[in-house]
Design a protein around this motif. Structure first.
Motif, PDB file in Angstrom:
ATOM      1  N   ILE A   1      -4.943  80.731 -35.820  1.00  0.00           N
ATOM      2  CA  ILE A   1      -3.664  81.075 -35.196  1.00  0.00           C
ATOM      3  C   ILE A   1      -3.792  82.335 -34.339  1.00  0.00           C
ATOM      4  CG2 ILE A   1      -2.313  79.982 -37.032  1.00  0.00           C
ATOM      5  CD1 ILE A   1      -1.603  82.900 -37.965  1.00  0.00           C
ATOM      6  N   ASP A   2      -4.909  83.060 -34.463  1.00  0.00           N
ATOM      7  CA  ASP A   2      -5.032  84.368 -33.786  1.00  0.00           C
ATOM      8  C   ASP A   2      -5.311  84.286 -32.285  1.00  0.00           C
ATOM      9  OD1 ASP A   2      -4.625  85.542 -36.224  1.00  0.00           O
ATOM     10  OD2 ASP A   2      -6.727  85.995 -36.598  1.00  0.00           O
ATOM     11  N   ASN A   3      -5.712  83.154 -31.800  1.00  0.00           N
ATOM     12  CA  ASN A   3      -6.059  82.959 -30.387  1.00  0.00           C
ATOM     13  C   ASN A   3      -7.005  84.036 -29.850  1.00  0.00           C
ATOM     14  OD1 ASN A   3      -5.812  81.214 -28.189  1.00  0.00           O
ATOM     15  ND2 ASN A   3      -4.369  82.560 -27.150  1.00  0.00           N
ATOM     16  N   ASP A   4      -8.049  84.314 -30.599  1.00  0.00           N
ATOM     17  CA  ASP A   4      -8.909  85.439 -30.208  1.00  0.00           C
ATOM     18  C   ASP A   4     -10.364  85.041 -29.993  1.00  0.00           C
ATOM     19  OD1 ASP A   4      -9.427  84.879 -32.836  1.00  0.00           O
ATOM     20  OD2 ASP A   4      -9.327  86.935 -33.538  1.00  0.00           O
ATOM     21  N   LEU A   5     -10.588  83.808 -29.485  1.00  0.00           N
ATOM     22  CA  LEU A   5     -11.960  83.431 -29.172  1.00  0.00           C
ATOM     23  C   LEU A   5     -12.111  83.264 -27.670  1.00  0.00           C
ATOM     24  CD1 LEU A   5     -12.431  80.862 -32.037  1.00  0.00           C
ATOM     25  CD2 LEU A   5     -13.789  82.927 -31.742  1.00  0.00           C
ATOM     26  N   CYS A   6     -13.262  83.669 -27.156  1.00  0.00           N
ATOM     27  CA  CYS A   6     -13.501  83.479 -25.726  1.00  0.00           C
ATOM     28  C   CYS A   6     -13.973  82.043 -25.497  1.00  0.00           C
ATOM     29  CB  CYS A   6     -14.556  84.450 -25.250  1.00  0.00           C
ATOM     30  SG  CYS A   6     -13.902  86.101 -25.329  1.00  0.00           S
ATOM     31  N   GLY A   7     -13.659  81.512 -24.307  1.00  0.00           N
ATOM     32  CA  GLY A   7     -14.106  80.157 -23.995  1.00  0.00           C
ATOM     33  C   GLY A   7     -13.042  79.125 -24.278  1.00  0.00           C
ATOM     34  N   SER A   8     -11.876  79.538 -24.797  1.00  0.00           N
ATOM     35  CA  SER A   8     -10.753  78.619 -24.929  1.00  0.00           C
ATOM     36  C   SER A   8      -9.463  79.410 -24.718  1.00  0.00           C
ATOM     37  CB  SER A   8     -10.740  77.957 -26.316  1.00  0.00           C
ATOM     38  OG  SER A   8      -9.850  76.853 -26.315  1.00  0.00           O
ATOM     39  N   THR A   9      -8.712  79.006 -23.723  1.00  0.00           N
ATOM     40  CA  THR A   9      -7.467  79.742 -23.438  1.00  0.00           C
ATOM     41  C   THR A   9      -6.568  79.729 -24.666  1.00  0.00           C
ATOM     42  OG1 THR A   9      -7.674  78.848 -21.226  1.00  0.00           O
ATOM     43  CG2 THR A   9      -5.605  79.969 -21.742  1.00  0.00           C
ATOM     44  N   TYR A  10      -6.587  78.603 -25.374  1.00  0.00           N
ATOM     45  CA  TYR A  10      -5.799  78.492 -26.603  1.00  0.00           C
ATOM     46  C   TYR A  10      -6.669  78.014 -27.750  1.00  0.00           C
ATOM     47  CZ  TYR A  10      -1.934  78.915 -23.397  1.00  0.00           C
ATOM     48  OH  TYR A  10      -1.092  79.379 -22.432  1.00  0.00           O
ATOM     49  N   THR A  11      -6.392  78.541 -28.927  1.00  0.00           N
ATOM     50  CA  THR A  11      -7.058  78.037 -30.134  1.00  0.00           C
ATOM     51  C   THR A  11      -6.045  77.191 -30.911  1.00  0.00           C
ATOM     52  OG1 THR A  11      -6.413  80.027 -31.364  1.00  0.00           O
ATOM     53  CG2 THR A  11      -8.581  80.050 -30.317  1.00  0.00           C
ATOM     54  N   LEU A  12      -6.573  76.301 -31.733  1.00  0.00           N
ATOM     55  CA  LEU A  12      -5.712  75.417 -32.533  1.00  0.00           C
ATOM     56  C   LEU A  12      -4.829  76.228 -33.468  1.00  0.00           C
ATOM     57  CD1 LEU A  12      -7.898  72.539 -33.999  1.00  0.00           C
ATOM     58  CD2 LEU A  12      -5.997  72.405 -32.381  1.00  0.00           C
ATOM     59  N   GLY A  13      -3.550  75.957 -33.454  1.00  0.00           N
ATOM     60  CA  GLY A  13      -2.649  76.608 -34.398  1.00  0.00           C
ATOM     61  C   GLY A  13      -1.845  77.734 -33.798  1.00  0.00           C
TER      62      GLY A  13
ATOM     63  N   GLN B   1       3.690  81.950 -41.408  1.00  0.00           N
ATOM     64  CA  GLN B   1       3.231  81.748 -40.025  1.00  0.00           C
ATOM     65  C   GLN B   1       2.079  80.753 -39.924  1.00  0.00           C
ATOM     66  OE1 GLN B   1       3.040  85.891 -37.958  1.00  0.00           O
ATOM     67  NE2 GLN B   1       3.114  86.283 -40.130  1.00  0.00           N
ATOM     68  N   ARG B   2       1.377  80.541 -41.027  1.00  0.00           N
ATOM     69  CA  ARG B   2       0.210  79.659 -40.957  1.00  0.00           C
ATOM     70  C   ARG B   2       0.545  78.207 -41.273  1.00  0.00           C
ATOM     71  NH1 ARG B   2      -4.304  83.186 -42.915  1.00  0.00           N
ATOM     72  NH2 ARG B   2      -4.664  81.708 -44.579  1.00  0.00           N
ATOM     73  N   GLY B   3       1.731  77.973 -41.841  1.00  0.00           N
ATOM     74  CA  GLY B   3       2.044  76.616 -42.284  1.00  0.00           C
ATOM     75  C   GLY B   3       2.855  75.833 -41.272  1.00  0.00           C
ATOM     76  N   GLY B   4       3.242  74.640 -41.680  1.00  0.00           N
ATOM     77  CA  GLY B   4       4.137  73.826 -40.861  1.00  0.00           C
ATOM     78  C   GLY B   4       3.423  72.741 -40.092  1.00  0.00           C
ATOM     79  N   SER B   5       4.231  71.746 -39.693  1.00  0.00           N
ATOM     80  CA  SER B   5       3.719  70.617 -38.942  1.00  0.00           C
ATOM     81  C   SER B   5       3.249  71.093 -37.561  1.00  0.00           C
ATOM     82  CB  SER B   5       4.872  69.616 -38.808  1.00  0.00           C
ATOM     83  OG  SER B   5       4.437  68.477 -38.142  1.00  0.00           O
ATOM     84  N   PRO B   6       2.067  70.664 -37.125  1.00  0.00           N
ATOM     85  CA  PRO B   6       1.580  71.115 -35.815  1.00  0.00           C
ATOM     86  C   PRO B   6       2.487  70.661 -34.661  1.00  0.00           C
ATOM     87  CG  PRO B   6       0.074  69.495 -36.788  1.00  0.00           C
ATOM     88  CD  PRO B   6       1.085  69.827 -37.835  1.00  0.00           C
ATOM     89  N   SER B   7       2.633  71.524 -33.684  1.00  0.00           N
ATOM     90  CA  SER B   7       3.422  71.197 -32.484  1.00  0.00           C
ATOM     91  C   SER B   7       2.705  70.094 -31.700  1.00  0.00           C
ATOM     92  CB  SER B   7       3.542  72.440 -31.593  1.00  0.00           C
ATOM     93  OG  SER B   7       2.261  72.827 -31.128  1.00  0.00           O
ATOM     94  N   SER B   8       3.429  69.539 -30.732  1.00  0.00           N
ATOM     95  CA  SER B   8       2.815  68.531 -29.864  1.00  0.00           C
ATOM     96  C   SER B   8       1.550  69.103 -29.222  1.00  0.00           C
ATOM     97  CB  SER B   8       3.833  68.127 -28.790  1.00  0.00           C
ATOM     98  OG  SER B   8       3.169  67.644 -27.662  1.00  0.00           O
ATOM     99  N   PHE B   9       1.658  70.336 -28.761  1.00  0.00           N
ATOM    100  CA  PHE B   9       0.523  70.976 -28.086  1.00  0.00           C
ATOM    101  C   PHE B   9      -0.702  71.023 -29.010  1.00  0.00           C
ATOM    102  CE2 PHE B   9      -2.151  74.517 -26.856  1.00  0.00           C
ATOM    103  CZ  PHE B   9      -2.257  74.342 -25.487  1.00  0.00           C
ATOM    104  N   ASP B  10      -0.483  71.436 -30.267  1.00  0.00           N
ATOM    105  CA  ASP B  10      -1.627  71.555 -31.185  1.00  0.00           C
ATOM    106  C   ASP B  10      -2.164  70.195 -31.619  1.00  0.00           C
ATOM    107  OD1 ASP B  10      -2.191  74.276 -31.251  1.00  0.00           O
ATOM    108  OD2 ASP B  10      -0.520  74.676 -32.592  1.00  0.00           O
ATOM    109  N   ARG B  11      -1.302  69.187 -31.666  1.00  0.00           N
ATOM    110  CA  ARG B  11      -1.799  67.833 -32.007  1.00  0.00           C
ATOM    111  C   ARG B  11      -2.711  67.312 -30.896  1.00  0.00           C
ATOM    112  NH1 ARG B  11       3.269  64.752 -35.036  1.00  0.00           N
ATOM    113  NH2 ARG B  11       4.130  66.647 -35.929  1.00  0.00           N
ATOM    114  N   ILE B  12      -2.274  67.534 -29.657  1.00  0.00           N
ATOM    115  CA  ILE B  12      -3.082  67.063 -28.513  1.00  0.00           C
ATOM    116  C   ILE B  12      -4.367  67.882 -28.423  1.00  0.00           C
ATOM    117  CG2 ILE B  12      -3.137  66.833 -25.977  1.00  0.00           C
ATOM    118  CD1 ILE B  12      -1.176  64.912 -27.170  1.00  0.00           C
ATOM    119  N   LEU B  13      -4.219  69.196 -28.571  1.00  0.00           N
ATOM    120  CA  LEU B  13      -5.405  70.059 -28.475  1.00  0.00           C
ATOM    121  C   LEU B  13      -6.408  69.698 -29.570  1.00  0.00           C
ATOM    122  CD1 LEU B  13      -6.737  72.455 -26.999  1.00  0.00           C
ATOM    123  CD2 LEU B  13      -5.594  73.991 -28.625  1.00  0.00           C
TER     124      LEU B  13
END
Ligand code: F6P
Length: 325
Positions: free
Chosen positions: A128-140, A256-268
């Protein structure tokens, strides 16, 4: 390659399940066998794995968490732990590994792969932290940010009703990504981030100005990793100087870590899982699949971990104060 193992490791993130599903089904479609590893690297060391088939991943697209379970595994950092993991993989005839996780997961994967290069390794950015290089977005990240927004909108209602000042802590030990996005989305009066030091005096000045400008409520978002000592210390320091507001603190924590994934995260998750298997089939190893300008591209695990470009968007940082006057 003929047999792939898949695991999730580190903090869970919504979207991991759609990704596992994509890995399993893409592998089966291509005639490969798939093994699920329980609890990340712990399952490799403890030989806790099972054969997966098409039905092993039925009806999981909508589930938060990870059906494979996850763990933070210290023994995998040691040579002995890695050797045991390798032995178990070889015994089962596994020649490729998909690891879904964040920086800790990739650090382990890279070390393991350098020691045992005959097992191909592909990383999928899942944090969920979105802190890796090489992907604009991380899963979650998308789902977690939406969860935070929903919570803060509710806090805004009560803050406004009582004319209160709220300090809200959001996740991100080293990353202000959730704090920044959620802050802009909820009109936070200030956002405190690990990547950008905010002086308490400036925060106090900002809040006093807001009060003079007849703001009925104020919200300050503090990322876990902010360098001012934590949300309670920040609230206390402000309380000494700002007496027009009743001050409250909320820590959002693991919701913040739980819950059903959004459409964006399901596709990603589906795209990244699909791409990870295809990359392994194409002979790639020690790489991470990531999303860049809406394309799935490969980055070396080394770059994903070490290329610490400042990931927060400059315009978002700039607009925090301007849009919340
Ligand atoms: O890396 C994801 C994350 O949720 C961070 O934002 C947070 O600091 C950390 O994990 C919390 O980890 P744990 O659940 O192990 O306490």
């Amino acid at each position: 390659i003929s047999k792939i193992a898949v695991l999730t490791s580190g903090g869970d993130a919504p979207g991991m399940n759609p990704c596992i599903r994509a890995v399993v089904r893409t592998a089966l479609y291509n005639g490969l066998e798939v093994v699920g590893v329980r609890q990340g690297y712990k399952g490799l060391i403890e030989n806790d794995m099972y054969d997966m088939n098409k039905r092993s991943v039925s009806n999981i697209l909508n589930l938060g968490g990870t059906i494979l379970k996850t763990a933070r595994c210290l023994p995998f950092k040691e040579d002995e732990g890695m050797a045991t993991a390798y032995k178990h993989l070889k015994e089962r005839g596994i020649d490729a590994l998909v690891v879904i996780g964040g920086d800790g997961t990739f650090t382990g994967a890279l070390r393991f792969s350098k020691k045992y290069p005959d097992i191909a390794v592909m990383g999928v950015p899942g944090t969920i932290d979105n802190d890796l290089c090489g992907s604009t977005y991380t899963l979650g990240f998308d789902t977690a940010t939406n969860t935070v927004i929903e919570a803060i909108d509710k806090i805004r209602d009560t803050a406004d009703a009582h004319d209160r000042l709220f300090f809200i802590e959001v996740m991100g030990r080293d990353s202000g990504a959730i704090a920044l996005r959620a802050g802009i989305s909820c009109g936070a009066e200030a956002i405190l981030l690990p990547e950008k030091q905010t002086a308490i005096e400036d925060l106090i000045k900002n809040l006093k100005e807001g009060h003079m400008n007849k703001k009925s409520s104020s919200i300050v978002i503090v990322a876990e990793g902010d360098k001012n000592g934590g949300v309670y210390d920040v609230a206390k320091a402000v309380q000494k100087e700002v007496n027009n507001y009743d001050i409250k603190v909320t820590i959002l924590g693991h919701l913040q870590r739980g819950g059903s994934p959004s459409s964006f995260d399901r596709i990603l998750g589906s795209r990244l899982g699909f791409a990870a298997v295809n990359a392994l089939i194409a002979g790639e190893t020690q790489k991470m699949v990531g999303l860049q300008a809406n394309h799935i591209l490969l980055t070396s695990l080394e770059d994903a971990l070490n290329n610490h470009e400042f990931k927060l968007e400059a315009d978002l940082l700039q607009m925090v104060d301007i849009l919340s006057i």
